[in-house]
Design a protein around this motif. Structure first.
Motif, mmCIF file in Angstrom:
data_model
loop_
_atom_site.group_PDB
_atom_site.id
_atom_site.type_symbol
_atom_site.label_atom_id
_atom_site.label_comp_id
_atom_site.label_asym_id
_atom_site.label_seq_id
_atom_site.Cartn_x
_atom_site.Cartn_y
_atom_site.Cartn_z
ATOM 1 N N LEU A 18 0.431 48.884 92.933
ATOM 2 C CA LEU A 18 -0.950 48.426 93.123
ATOM 3 C C LEU A 18 -1.243 47.138 92.375
ATOM 4 C CD1 LEU A 18 -2.894 51.791 93.189
ATOM 5 C CD2 LEU A 18 -2.192 50.351 95.087
ATOM 6 N N ASP A 19 -0.496 46.837 91.317
ATOM 7 C CA ASP A 19 -0.693 45.558 90.623
ATOM 8 C C ASP A 19 -0.301 44.401 91.543
ATOM 9 O OD1 ASP A 19 -1.664 46.754 88.325
ATOM 10 O OD2 ASP A 19 0.334 46.912 87.419
ATOM 11 N N ALA A 20 0.820 44.546 92.253
ATOM 12 C CA ALA A 20 1.237 43.509 93.203
ATOM 13 C C ALA A 20 0.228 43.408 94.344
ATOM 14 C CB ALA A 20 2.629 43.824 93.750
ATOM 15 N N TYR A 21 -0.290 44.551 94.773
ATOM 16 C CA TYR A 21 -1.279 44.575 95.847
ATOM 17 C C TYR A 21 -2.540 43.828 95.428
ATOM 18 C CZ TYR A 21 -4.566 46.383 99.270
ATOM 19 O OH TYR A 21 -5.502 46.482 100.252
ATOM 20 N N ARG A 22 -3.059 44.148 94.233
ATOM 21 C CA ARG A 22 -4.280 43.485 93.741
ATOM 22 C C ARG A 22 -4.056 41.994 93.511
ATOM 23 N NH1 ARG A 22 -4.442 48.331 90.418
ATOM 24 N NH2 ARG A 22 -5.783 49.803 91.476
ATOM 25 N N ALA A 23 -2.858 41.626 93.028
ATOM 26 C CA ALA A 23 -2.560 40.214 92.808
ATOM 27 C C ALA A 23 -2.565 39.453 94.130
ATOM 28 C CB ALA A 23 -1.210 40.056 92.117
ATOM 29 N N ARG A 24 -2.096 40.079 95.183
ATOM 30 C CA ARG A 24 -2.007 39.404 96.485
ATOM 31 C C ARG A 24 -3.325 39.391 97.241
ATOM 32 N NH1 ARG A 24 -2.095 36.792 100.349
ATOM 33 N NH2 ARG A 24 -0.567 36.548 101.973
ATOM 34 N N PHE A 25 -4.059 40.542 97.214
ATOM 35 C CA PHE A 25 -5.241 40.674 98.051
ATOM 36 C C PHE A 25 -6.550 40.790 97.275
ATOM 37 C CE2 PHE A 25 -1.711 42.311 100.603
ATOM 38 C CZ PHE A 25 -1.801 41.454 101.678
ATOM 39 N N VAL A 39 1.093 48.502 105.012
ATOM 40 C CA VAL A 39 1.213 47.464 106.042
ATOM 41 C C VAL A 39 0.944 46.083 105.449
ATOM 42 C CG1 VAL A 39 0.166 46.555 108.159
ATOM 43 C CG2 VAL A 39 0.739 48.977 107.984
ATOM 44 N N LEU A 40 -0.102 45.964 104.650
ATOM 45 C CA LEU A 40 -0.436 44.672 104.058
ATOM 46 C C LEU A 40 0.664 44.184 103.123
ATOM 47 C CD1 LEU A 40 -4.245 45.165 103.361
ATOM 48 C CD2 LEU A 40 -3.211 43.701 105.093
ATOM 49 N N LEU A 41 1.208 45.078 102.291
ATOM 50 C CA LEU A 41 2.278 44.674 101.379
ATOM 51 C C LEU A 41 3.549 44.320 102.140
ATOM 52 C CD1 LEU A 41 1.812 47.164 98.407
ATOM 53 C CD2 LEU A 41 1.520 44.689 98.368
ATOM 54 N N GLY A 42 3.868 45.097 103.172
ATOM 55 C CA GLY A 42 5.050 44.785 103.973
ATOM 56 C C GLY A 42 4.925 43.456 104.678
ATOM 57 N N ALA A 43 3.768 43.198 105.260
ATOM 58 C CA ALA A 43 3.557 41.924 105.958
ATOM 59 C C ALA A 43 3.565 40.756 104.985
ATOM 60 C CB ALA A 43 2.238 41.966 106.725
ATOM 61 N N ALA A 44 3.055 40.963 103.783
ATOM 62 C CA ALA A 44 3.024 39.887 102.788
ATOM 63 C C ALA A 44 4.430 39.452 102.388
ATOM 64 C CB ALA A 44 2.233 40.327 101.557
ATOM 65 N N VAL A 46 6.847 38.875 104.461
ATOM 66 C CA VAL A 46 7.440 37.984 105.462
ATOM 67 C C VAL A 46 6.490 36.921 105.999
ATOM 68 C CG1 VAL A 46 9.187 39.632 106.197
ATOM 69 C CG2 VAL A 46 6.982 39.602 107.341
ATOM 70 N N LEU A 47 5.199 37.081 105.804
ATOM 71 C CA LEU A 47 4.253 36.105 106.350
ATOM 72 C C LEU A 47 3.827 35.106 105.289
ATOM 73 C CD1 LEU A 47 1.825 38.247 108.530
ATOM 74 C CD2 LEU A 47 3.694 36.782 109.289
ATOM 75 N N ASP A 48 3.777 33.863 105.666
ATOM 76 C CA ASP A 48 3.240 32.826 104.800
ATOM 77 C C ASP A 48 1.738 32.758 105.019
ATOM 78 O OD1 ASP A 48 5.745 32.019 103.852
ATOM 79 O OD2 ASP A 48 6.055 30.769 105.621
ATOM 80 N N PRO A 49 0.980 32.328 103.994
ATOM 81 C CA PRO A 49 -0.468 32.213 104.186
ATOM 82 C C PRO A 49 -0.841 31.306 105.363
ATOM 83 C CG PRO A 49 0.076 32.036 101.867
ATOM 84 C CD PRO A 49 1.383 32.048 102.617
ATOM 85 N N PHE A 105 -4.726 37.860 107.042
ATOM 86 C CA PHE A 105 -3.994 36.631 107.326
ATOM 87 C C PHE A 105 -4.702 35.741 108.338
ATOM 88 C CE2 PHE A 105 -0.897 39.452 105.473
ATOM 89 C CZ PHE A 105 -0.208 38.615 104.618
ATOM 90 N N GLU A 106 -5.945 36.083 108.666
ATOM 91 C CA GLU A 106 -6.770 35.306 109.592
ATOM 92 C C GLU A 106 -6.048 35.071 110.918
ATOM 93 O OE1 GLU A 106 -8.203 31.841 107.539
ATOM 94 O OE2 GLU A 106 -9.146 33.053 105.979
#
Length: 156
Positions: A18-25, A39-44, A46-49, A105-106
């Motif tokens: 959850l620390d990585a999750y909070r740092a990202r989102f 899903v959000l962590l998995g997509a993060a 491989v996806l660039d902003p 990811f808009e």
């Protein structure tokens, strides 16, 4: 015919980091459960902003968000139990993770969640290949997600 390249992301381990999750989102998706967080962590991974906005999202899930769905169904079928909240109901639908992924990811492209039991990922992959060939999208993210229901006794 478009070139199709496949990149695989690894599984997301539970319990989630959850620390990585909070740092990202940040706190933007603080009310989402493990299904959507995975899903959000998995997509993060491989996806660039700055990924293409027309990227298609194709998610496969055999069980969908079972941990959120069981309490909702239970409240509907047991009139003595309290009714579920609108947030609980909205969180129980299978496409909630793909929806939050598109928001994070808009993304404005094709967005679908397929449930075909044990072959849900394969169904999502096939749907993505067909969408790419037909020009529905120019890029596709394909993933599979299932979160086991943590309390088997609650299903009885």
């Amino acid at each position: 015919m478009p070139e199709i390249r496949i990149q695989r992301w690894s599984t997301v381990d539970f319990p989630l980091d959850l620390d990585a999750y909070r740092a990202r989102f940040g706190s933007r998706f603080r009310r989402v459960g493990p299904y959507t967080q995975g899903v959000l962590l998995g997509a993060a991974k491989v996806l660039d902003p700055g990924c293409p906005a027309d990227l298609g999202v194709f998610l496969g899930s055999g069980l969908a968000n079972l941990a959120a769905l069981v309490p909702v169904i239970s409240s509907i079928h047991h009139p003595t139990r309290p009714r579920c909240s609108p947030i609980a109901f909205a969180s129980s639908v299978a496409n909630v993770a793909a929806f939050h992924l598109a928001q994070a990811f808009e993304l404005h492209g094709h967005n679908v969640t397929l449930s075909q039991e044990e072959v849900s990922f394969e169904a999502a992959l096939l749907e993505a290949v067909l969408a790419l060939r037909e020009g529905v999208c120019t890029w596709a993210l394909v993933g599979g997600v299932d979160v086991p229901y943590p309390d088997a006794a609650a299903q009885r």
